[in-house]
Design a protein around this motif. Structure first.
Motif, PDB file in Angstrom:
ATOM      1  N   TYR A  81       0.832  -1.198   0.000  1.00  0.00           N
ATOM      2  CA  TYR A  81       0.000   0.000   0.000  1.00  0.00           C
ATOM      3  C   TYR A  81       0.866   1.246   0.000  1.00  0.00           C
ATOM      4  O   TYR A  81       1.927   1.296   0.591  1.00  0.00           O
ATOM      5  CB  TYR A  81      -0.938  -0.003   1.214  1.00  0.00           C
ATOM      6  N   GLY A  82       0.384   2.284  -0.662  1.00  0.00           N
ATOM      7  CA  GLY A  82       1.232   3.419  -0.972  1.00  0.00           C
ATOM      8  C   GLY A  82       1.166   4.617  -0.071  1.00  0.00           C
ATOM      9  O   GLY A  82       2.114   5.383  -0.027  1.00  0.00           O
ATOM     10  N   LEU A  83       0.065   4.870   0.662  1.00  0.00           N
ATOM     11  CA  LEU A  83      -0.045   6.095   1.436  1.00  0.00           C
ATOM     12  C   LEU A  83       0.567   5.869   2.808  1.00  0.00           C
ATOM     13  O   LEU A  83      -0.009   5.254   3.677  1.00  0.00           O
ATOM     14  CB  LEU A  83      -1.518   6.502   1.560  1.00  0.00           C
ATOM     15  N   CYS A  84       1.767   6.396   3.002  1.00  0.00           N
ATOM     16  CA  CYS A  84       2.569   6.059   4.167  1.00  0.00           C
ATOM     17  C   CYS A  84       3.077   7.333   4.830  1.00  0.00           C
ATOM     18  O   CYS A  84       3.415   8.303   4.157  1.00  0.00           O
ATOM     19  CB  CYS A  84       3.744   5.201   3.727  1.00  0.00           C
ATOM     20  N   SER A  85       3.136   7.337   6.159  1.00  0.00           N
ATOM     21  CA  SER A  85       3.644   8.509   6.871  1.00  0.00           C
ATOM     22  C   SER A  85       5.166   8.509   6.855  1.00  0.00           C
ATOM     23  O   SER A  85       5.809   7.512   6.544  1.00  0.00           O
ATOM     24  CB  SER A  85       3.153   8.499   8.311  1.00  0.00           C
ATOM     25  N   HIS A  86       5.741   9.637   7.244  1.00  0.00           N
ATOM     26  CA  HIS A  86       7.203   9.731   7.298  1.00  0.00           C
ATOM     27  C   HIS A  86       7.756   8.833   8.399  1.00  0.00           C
ATOM     28  O   HIS A  86       8.940   8.557   8.454  1.00  0.00           O
ATOM     29  CB  HIS A  86       7.640  11.182   7.529  1.00  0.00           C
ATOM     30  N   ASP A  87       6.896   8.342   9.278  1.00  0.00           N
ATOM     31  CA  ASP A  87       7.331   7.427  10.342  1.00  0.00           C
ATOM     32  C   ASP A  87       7.228   5.972   9.906  1.00  0.00           C
ATOM     33  O   ASP A  87       7.464   5.070  10.704  1.00  0.00           O
ATOM     34  CB  ASP A  87       6.476   7.640  11.595  1.00  0.00           C
ATOM     35  N   GLY A  88       6.862   5.750   8.631  1.00  0.00           N
ATOM     36  CA  GLY A  88       6.790   4.393   8.114  1.00  0.00           C
ATOM     37  C   GLY A  88       5.526   3.660   8.490  1.00  0.00           C
ATOM     38  O   GLY A  88       5.461   2.437   8.406  1.00  0.00           O
ATOM     39  N   ILE A  89       4.488   4.384   8.924  1.00  0.00           N
ATOM     40  CA  ILE A  89       3.228   3.764   9.304  1.00  0.00           C
ATOM     41  C   ILE A  89       2.229   3.964   8.169  1.00  0.00           C
ATOM     42  O   ILE A  89       1.948   5.095   7.789  1.00  0.00           O
ATOM     43  CB  ILE A  89       2.677   4.374  10.605  1.00  0.00           C
ATOM     44  N   TYR A  90       1.705   2.867   7.645  1.00  0.00           N
ATOM     45  CA  TYR A  90       0.729   2.964   6.567  1.00  0.00           C
ATOM     46  C   TYR A  90      -0.632   3.338   7.143  1.00  0.00           C
ATOM     47  O   TYR A  90      -1.068   2.784   8.158  1.00  0.00           O
ATOM     48  CB  TYR A  90       0.629   1.643   5.805  1.00  0.00           C
ATOM     49  N   ILE A  91      -1.306   4.277   6.499  1.00  0.00           N
ATOM     50  CA  ILE A  91      -2.611   4.724   6.986  1.00  0.00           C
ATOM     51  C   ILE A  91      -3.570   3.547   7.118  1.00  0.00           C
ATOM     52  O   ILE A  91      -4.291   3.429   8.113  1.00  0.00           O
ATOM     53  CB  ILE A  91      -3.214   5.787   6.039  1.00  0.00           C
ATOM     54  N   LEU A  92      -3.605   2.662   6.124  1.00  0.00           N
ATOM     55  CA  LEU A  92      -4.560   1.567   6.160  1.00  0.00           C
ATOM     56  C   LEU A  92      -4.263   0.623   7.326  1.00  0.00           C
ATOM     57  O   LEU A  92      -5.189   0.138   7.989  1.00  0.00           O
ATOM     58  CB  LEU A  92      -4.567   0.802   4.848  1.00  0.00           C
ATOM     59  N   ILE A  95      -5.686   2.229  10.375  1.00  0.00           N
ATOM     60  CA  ILE A  95      -7.145   2.130  10.433  1.00  0.00           C
ATOM     61  C   ILE A  95      -7.588   0.704  10.738  1.00  0.00           C
ATOM     62  O   ILE A  95      -8.547   0.485  11.481  1.00  0.00           O
ATOM     63  CB  ILE A  95      -7.771   2.646   9.127  1.00  0.00           C
ATOM     64  N   PHE A  96      -6.890  -0.282  10.193  1.00  0.00           N
ATOM     65  CA  PHE A  96      -7.231  -1.674  10.494  1.00  0.00           C
ATOM     66  C   PHE A  96      -7.102  -1.955  11.991  1.00  0.00           C
ATOM     67  O   PHE A  96      -7.816  -2.794  12.539  1.00  0.00           O
ATOM     68  CB  PHE A  96      -6.324  -2.631   9.709  1.00  0.00           C
ATOM     69  N   GLU A  97      -6.191  -1.252  12.644  1.00  0.00           N
ATOM     70  CA  GLU A  97      -6.012  -1.416  14.093  1.00  0.00           C
ATOM     71  C   GLU A  97      -7.311  -1.082  14.834  1.00  0.00           C
ATOM     72  O   GLU A  97      -7.616  -1.675  15.876  1.00  0.00           O
ATOM     73  CB  GLU A  97      -4.891  -0.489  14.573  1.00  0.00           C
ATOM     74  N   PHE A  98      -8.107  -0.170  14.268  1.00  0.00           N
ATOM     75  CA  PHE A  98      -9.355   0.237  14.916  1.00  0.00           C
ATOM     76  C   PHE A  98     -10.299  -0.945  15.109  1.00  0.00           C
ATOM     77  O   PHE A  98     -11.113  -0.963  16.035  1.00  0.00           O
ATOM     78  CB  PHE A  98     -10.101   1.290  14.089  1.00  0.00           C
ATOM     79  N   ALA A  99     -10.213  -1.909  14.197  1.00  0.00           N
ATOM     80  CA  ALA A  99     -11.146  -3.037  14.228  1.00  0.00           C
ATOM     81  C   ALA A  99     -10.969  -3.898  15.482  1.00  0.00           C
ATOM     82  O   ALA A  99     -11.880  -4.642  15.859  1.00  0.00           O
ATOM     83  CB  ALA A  99     -10.969  -3.899  12.983  1.00  0.00           C
ATOM     84  N   TYR A 100      -9.817  -3.778  16.131  1.00  0.00           N
ATOM     85  CA  TYR A 100      -9.561  -4.581  17.316  1.00  0.00           C
ATOM     86  C   TYR A 100     -10.184  -3.972  18.570  1.00  0.00           C
ATOM     87  O   TYR A 100     -10.216  -4.602  19.618  1.00  0.00           O
ATOM     88  CB  TYR A 100      -8.058  -4.760  17.525  1.00  0.00           C
ATOM     89  N   PHE A 101     -10.656  -2.745  18.452  1.00  0.00           N
ATOM     90  CA  PHE A 101     -11.344  -2.123  19.582  1.00  0.00           C
ATOM     91  C   PHE A 101     -12.692  -2.813  19.781  1.00  0.00           C
ATOM     92  O   PHE A 101     -13.398  -3.101  18.817  1.00  0.00           O
ATOM     93  CB  PHE A 101     -11.554  -0.628  19.312  1.00  0.00           C
TER      94      PHE A 101
END
Length: 235
Positions: A81-92, A95-101
């Motif tokens: 996946y292409g949209l990535c922060s300068h910290d190397g964390i992909y946005i998607l 967001i997928f992490e949210f599903a574990y809440f």
């Protein structure tokens, strides 16, 4: 950056893309439950050359510019996946992490439907080799006044692009489209407001933020949330 540019880049860096046969769809019988059946709507989906650029300029809010927090479009390759922060964390991934809440045990269980759909919408701006954009192309026709809005048609093109899993089928039922003078926004019907407003409410829930802080430093959460809010402001 614009939503138009994000989706266009995703198309160009995908191996295969599927959109709509707009010339046929414009003649579809209107407000017909039989015609709007998902299996009938599949007949209007067709493979497109990656050089073809859909008329996303028709959706006025997809062409409004915004700046992201030091985000960059990394090189695209299959399953990357292409949209990535300068910290190397992909946005998607974030967001997928949210599903574990555990939304069901929270005071806002309805937001699980929002998160399910949010993770899908962001994928329109990314590439993993195969991209479906039937719904955005249908939205172009709505923005151009070529078709009237049919909610069942909207829901089913969304499911065609992503998944007919029970969770996804239920989640999209909680959304509608607001169409106003060429601007088209996703509306979360449980809160009767746009996706950015709903996301702003979600990230103001203390227990949700505490959940995120188990994985991400607060300053990273703030940057990622700010950029997601900016993207959603135009979707």
């Amino acid at each position: 950056m614009t939503i138009n540019k994000l989706i266009t880049k995703a198309i160009k860096h995908s191996s295969m893309v599927f959109g709509l046969d707009s010339d046929r769809l414009i003649h579809k019988p209107l407000f017909s439950p039989e015609t709007n059946d998902i299996h009938r709507l599949y007949s209007y989906v067709t493979e497109k050359p990656v050089t073809y650029i859909p008329p996303f300029e028709k959706i006025r809010n997809y062409n409004k510019t915004f700046r992201l927090h030091e985000f960059s479009m990394k090189k695209y390759k299959r399953n990357d996946y292409g949209l990535c922060s300068h910290d190397g964390i992909y946005i998607l991934s974030y967001i997928f992490e949210f599903a574990y809440f555990d939304f069901e045990k929270s005071s806002f269980p309805e937001l699980s439907y929002f998160v399910n759909t949010l993770s899908m919408l962001i994928q329109y701006t990314l590439s993993d080799g195969l991209l479906h954009y039937a719904l955005p192309e249908y939205m172009c026709m709505l923005a151009d006044g070529l078709l009237p809005y049919e909610e069942e048609c909207f829901h089913n093109f969304y499911l065609i692009d992503f998944s007919e899993s029970p969770d996804t089928v239920e989640a999209i039922k909680h959304f509608s489209l607001d169409i106003n003078n060429g601007n088209i926004r996703f509306i979360f019907k449980d809160y009767n407001t746009t996706s950015d407003n709903v996301f702003a409410e979600l990230i103001n829930k203390n227990d949700f933020i505490e959940f995120l802080q188990k994985t991400y430093p607060p300053e990273i959460i703030e940057k990622l949330n700010t950029d997601i809010l900016k993207i959603l402001s135009y979707m």
